[in-house]
Design a protein around this motif. Structure first.
Motif, PDB file in Angstrom:
ATOM      1  N   ARG A 114      22.222  46.393  24.025  1.00 23.44           N
ATOM      2  CA  ARG A 114      22.464  47.692  23.412  1.00 23.44           C
ATOM      3  C   ARG A 114      21.599  48.772  24.074  1.00 23.44           C
ATOM      4  O   ARG A 114      22.046  49.880  24.331  1.00 23.44           O
ATOM      5  CB  ARG A 114      22.187  47.644  21.914  1.00 23.44           C
ATOM      6  CG  ARG A 114      22.571  48.934  21.196  1.00 23.44           C
ATOM      7  CD  ARG A 114      22.276  48.869  19.712  1.00 23.44           C
ATOM      8  NE  ARG A 114      22.991  47.771  19.098  1.00 23.44           N
ATOM      9  CZ  ARG A 114      22.400  46.791  18.409  1.00 23.44           C
ATOM     10  NH1 ARG A 114      21.105  46.772  18.242  1.00 23.44           N
ATOM     11  NH2 ARG A 114      23.131  45.833  17.875  1.00 23.44           N
ATOM     12  N   LYS A 115      20.342  48.436  24.350  1.00 24.27           N
ATOM     13  CA  LYS A 115      19.445  49.414  24.966  1.00 24.27           C
ATOM     14  C   LYS A 115      19.971  49.889  26.321  1.00 24.27           C
ATOM     15  O   LYS A 115      19.767  51.025  26.717  1.00 24.27           O
ATOM     16  CB  LYS A 115      18.054  48.815  25.146  1.00 24.27           C
ATOM     17  CG  LYS A 115      17.255  48.690  23.862  1.00 24.27           C
ATOM     18  CD  LYS A 115      15.894  48.057  24.148  1.00 24.27           C
ATOM     19  CE  LYS A 115      15.108  47.879  22.863  1.00 24.27           C
ATOM     20  NZ  LYS A 115      13.793  47.242  23.131  1.00 24.27           N
ATOM     21  N   SER A 116      20.672  48.994  27.014  1.00 25.69           N
ATOM     22  CA  SER A 116      21.125  49.337  28.365  1.00 25.69           C
ATOM     23  C   SER A 116      22.185  50.426  28.378  1.00 25.69           C
ATOM     24  O   SER A 116      22.412  51.060  29.412  1.00 25.69           O
ATOM     25  CB  SER A 116      21.659  48.085  29.069  1.00 25.69           C
ATOM     26  OG  SER A 116      22.884  47.656  28.488  1.00 25.69           O
ATOM     27  N   VAL A 117      22.860  50.650  27.253  1.00 28.36           N
ATOM     28  CA  VAL A 117      23.906  51.672  27.212  1.00 28.36           C
ATOM     29  C   VAL A 117      23.651  52.711  26.115  1.00 28.36           C
ATOM     30  O   VAL A 117      24.512  53.526  25.815  1.00 28.36           O
ATOM     31  CB  VAL A 117      25.298  51.046  26.995  1.00 28.36           C
ATOM     32  CG1 VAL A 117      25.675  50.156  28.161  1.00 28.36           C
ATOM     33  CG2 VAL A 117      25.350  50.262  25.693  1.00 28.36           C
ATOM     34  N   ALA A 118      22.455  52.684  25.529  1.00 28.53           N
ATOM     35  CA  ALA A 118      22.184  53.585  24.406  1.00 28.53           C
ATOM     36  C   ALA A 118      22.112  55.035  24.845  1.00 28.53           C
ATOM     37  O   ALA A 118      21.725  55.350  25.974  1.00 28.53           O
ATOM     38  CB  ALA A 118      20.875  53.183  23.739  1.00 28.53           C
ATOM     39  N   LEU A 119      22.468  55.932  23.923  1.00 29.40           N
ATOM     40  CA  LEU A 119      22.247  57.359  24.122  1.00 29.40           C
ATOM     41  C   LEU A 119      20.809  57.666  23.721  1.00 29.40           C
ATOM     42  O   LEU A 119      20.423  57.458  22.574  1.00 29.40           O
ATOM     43  CB  LEU A 119      23.196  58.184  23.250  1.00 29.40           C
ATOM     44  CG  LEU A 119      24.668  58.183  23.614  1.00 29.40           C
ATOM     45  CD1 LEU A 119      25.421  59.124  22.678  1.00 29.40           C
ATOM     46  CD2 LEU A 119      24.884  58.614  25.046  1.00 29.40           C
ATOM     47  N   THR A 120      20.000  58.126  24.661  1.00 23.52           N
ATOM     48  CA  THR A 120      18.615  58.492  24.364  1.00 23.52           C
ATOM     49  C   THR A 120      18.319  59.840  24.989  1.00 23.52           C
ATOM     50  O   THR A 120      19.168  60.445  25.625  1.00 23.52           O
ATOM     51  CB  THR A 120      17.637  57.432  24.883  1.00 23.52           C
ATOM     52  OG1 THR A 120      17.835  57.278  26.288  1.00 23.52           O
ATOM     53  CG2 THR A 120      17.874  56.085  24.209  1.00 23.52           C
TER      54      THR A 120
ATOM     55  N   GLN B 202      19.122  56.607  30.149  1.00 21.05           N
ATOM     56  CA  GLN B 202      19.483  55.236  29.810  1.00 21.05           C
ATOM     57  C   GLN B 202      18.230  54.474  29.399  1.00 21.05           C
ATOM     58  O   GLN B 202      17.117  54.833  29.759  1.00 21.05           O
ATOM     59  CB  GLN B 202      20.137  54.530  31.003  1.00 21.05           C
ATOM     60  CG  GLN B 202      21.437  55.170  31.461  1.00 21.05           C
ATOM     61  CD  GLN B 202      22.596  54.896  30.516  1.00 21.05           C
ATOM     62  OE1 GLN B 202      22.428  54.253  29.501  1.00 21.05           O
ATOM     63  NE2 GLN B 202      23.765  55.406  30.845  1.00 21.05           N
TER      64      GLN B 202
ATOM     65  N   ASP C  13      24.917  53.098  21.233  1.00 21.99           N
ATOM     66  CA  ASP C  13      25.831  53.498  22.291  1.00 21.99           C
ATOM     67  C   ASP C  13      26.828  54.519  21.759  1.00 21.99           C
ATOM     68  O   ASP C  13      27.024  54.663  20.552  1.00 21.99           O
ATOM     69  CB  ASP C  13      26.566  52.276  22.847  1.00 21.99           C
ATOM     70  CG  ASP C  13      27.403  51.597  21.783  1.00 21.99           C
ATOM     71  OD1 ASP C  13      28.630  51.717  21.841  1.00 21.99           O
ATOM     72  OD2 ASP C  13      26.822  50.969  20.884  1.00 21.99           O
ATOM     73  N   ARG C  14      27.464  55.226  22.667  1.00 21.42           N
ATOM     74  CA  ARG C  14      28.360  56.328  22.305  1.00 21.42           C
ATOM     75  C   ARG C  14      29.494  55.867  21.393  1.00 21.42           C
ATOM     76  O   ARG C  14      29.793  56.505  20.387  1.00 21.42           O
ATOM     77  CB  ARG C  14      28.943  56.959  23.572  1.00 21.42           C
ATOM     78  CG  ARG C  14      29.890  58.132  23.309  1.00 21.42           C
ATOM     79  CD  ARG C  14      30.449  58.677  24.613  1.00 21.42           C
ATOM     80  NE  ARG C  14      29.394  59.183  25.463  1.00 21.42           N
ATOM     81  CZ  ARG C  14      28.911  60.436  25.401  1.00 21.42           C
ATOM     82  NH1 ARG C  14      29.403  61.276  24.504  1.00 21.42           N
ATOM     83  NH2 ARG C  14      27.959  60.820  26.205  1.00 21.42           N
ATOM     84  N   GLU C  15      30.132  54.746  21.715  1.00 23.54           N
ATOM     85  CA  GLU C  15      31.274  54.328  20.901  1.00 23.54           C
ATOM     86  C   GLU C  15      30.848  53.976  19.480  1.00 23.54           C
ATOM     87  O   GLU C  15      31.535  54.312  18.522  1.00 23.54           O
ATOM     88  CB  GLU C  15      32.017  53.145  21.531  1.00 23.54           C
ATOM     89  CG  GLU C  15      33.118  52.648  20.633  1.00 23.54           C
ATOM     90  CD  GLU C  15      34.348  52.127  21.372  1.00 23.54           C
ATOM     91  OE1 GLU C  15      35.135  51.425  20.736  1.00 23.54           O
ATOM     92  OE2 GLU C  15      34.510  52.438  22.551  1.00 23.54           O
ATOM     93  N   SER C  16      29.717  53.289  19.325  1.00 26.05           N
ATOM     94  CA  SER C  16      29.246  52.964  17.974  1.00 26.05           C
ATOM     95  C   SER C  16      28.989  54.225  17.165  1.00 26.05           C
ATOM     96  O   SER C  16      29.341  54.308  15.983  1.00 26.05           O
ATOM     97  CB  SER C  16      27.975  52.106  18.038  1.00 26.05           C
ATOM     98  OG  SER C  16      28.237  50.832  18.578  1.00 26.05           O
TER      99      SER C  16
END
Length: 396
Positions: free
Chosen positions: A203-209, A217, A223-226
């Motif tokens: 999850r961290k690899s694609v999270a919005l931060t 990244q 993530d954006r979709e969630s």
């Protein structure tokens, strides 16, 4: 990806013979078969249909449709029904879902989850943010009056897609393999799943931060979709519980889905990954732009008067993008009339309206038909395309 559910009133549209009231003061005791099990429930009777199907509402505001074969007993008890408070709701949810699930209460939600606690907490934060923004969005439009929540809203977050599919298929009687989340009008619950199944590193690899407002990244956010699933389905749930839509009335699908897509777009510049309604929705905009030149004349009439575009796999993506764009256009340029339209729809009964009635509803609110605004709508969206290409659309 379509993320919503075809509303149950369409299944129940069998000829309403008697409305018993949406908020009766007294409840009866019902014994009936539900999902293969005997259920005894004190509930409010809401409606009885011409074919004998009965609609009732339980103390947690779930709806049950009971046919004559499933109804085992109906005792008129005449005792007041009281909504469950936070403590009782939490206990009932723990009992229903079992030891493998946790229940976290926030100001306006009961989060039921079996994935990691960080995911659930972040989802709860976004839902509370959605609640605040939703109220603020409508507070100053056309003197709109909210209904108050009678009870915390239930959000069910499952750790895998398979668990999500199993849970929703049992309740709804159909597979939702195409969906990432849903608000079910009958249960009044929001369901979604953790796409990473508790894999924090994935999850961290694609999270919005965020670093000084810029997306990066590798952080611990969602993530954006969630984020977009949470906001989209959370908007449905709020709209049906705060008085935008009625669970006891016909609702055009374009209106329901247009509002959810108007809210859903993630925002990397926000601390939670989402901050406000009315941002440009990039993937809805991109899809619309790809079909814009081939849109037939009268497409808005078709969208407003007929829900079939949403149920055809060849056209449902078009329908969602058009619904977002029409809602964006109306909210930005005709906000007071949009509220009039919402009120008109809410005042209708359970049975769906035919195409002529839908046109009349629209004309009553906006002073013209969808065809009458189509050219202005198209000019407006061409301007949005151009502004987006220049990076000058603020989203406000």
């Amino acid at each position: 990806l379509v993320k919503s559910f075809a509303w149950r009133w369409q299944v129940w549209s069998v000829g309403l013979s008697l409305m018993l009231g949406t908020s009766p003061a007294f409840a009866d005791l019902f014994t009936f078969e539900h999902l293969g099990q005997k259920k005894v429930l004190r509930a409010n009777p809401l409606a009885k249909y011409a074919d004998g199907v009965l609609l009732i509402e339980g103390p947690d505001f779930q709806h049950y449709s009971i046919d004559e074969a499933s109804l085992l007993d109906w005792k008129e008890k005449g005792k007041p029904i009281k909504p469950w408070g936070k403590d009782q709701l939490r206990l009932e949810l723990k009992k229903e879902f079992g030891a493998d699930f946790y229940v976290q209460m926030t100001s306006h939600y009961a989060l039921v989850y079996n994935t990691d606690v960080a995911f659930a907490r972040q989802a709860g934060t976004i839902l509370e943010r959605t609640y605040a923004v939703f109220r603020a969005t409508f507070a100053n439009r056309g003197a709109f009056q909210f209904e108050e929540l009678r009870q915390p809203l239930v959000a069910v977050i499952l750790k895998s897609k398979q668990e999500y599919l199993d849970a929703t298929k049992e309740e709804l009687g159909q597979s939702l393999a195409w969906s990432a989340g849903l608000y079910a009008q009958n249960t009044n619950r929001f369901y979604m799943f953790d796409a990473f199944e508790g894999d924090l590193e994935g999850r961290k690899s694609v999270a919005l931060t965020h670093v000084r407002g810029a997306p990066t990244q590798g952080g611990s956010g969602l993530d954006r979709e969630s984020i977009e699933v949470i906001v989209h389905e959370g908007t449905h749930q709020l709209a049906f519980n705060l008085g935008i839509h009625s669970r006891h009335a016909y609702n055009p699908v374009w209106l329901v889905e247009g509002l959810a897509t108007y809210f859903e777009a993630a925002d990397p510049k926000s601390a939670e990954g989402w901050g406000r309604a009315g941002n440009i929705n990039p993937h809805r905009l991109a899809h619309l732009q790809s079909i814009f030149g081939s849109l037939p004349k009268g497409v808005l009439d078709q969208l407003v008067t007929n829900d079939e575009l949403f149920y055809n796999t060849q056209t449902n993506g078009d329908a969602y993008s058009l619904s977002w764009a029409l809602t964006y256009y109306l909210m930005k340029s005709k906000g007071t009339a949009y509220i009039r339209y919402v009120r008109t729809i809410k005042s209708r009964g359970l049975a769906p309206a035919d195409a002529r009635a839908r046109l009349d509803d629209f004309k009553k609110a906006f002073g013209t038909t969808p065809a009458g605004i189509e050219e202005d709508f198209k000019r407006y969206m061409v301007g949005v395309f151009a502004a987006q290409a220049k990076g000058s659309v603020s989203g406000r």
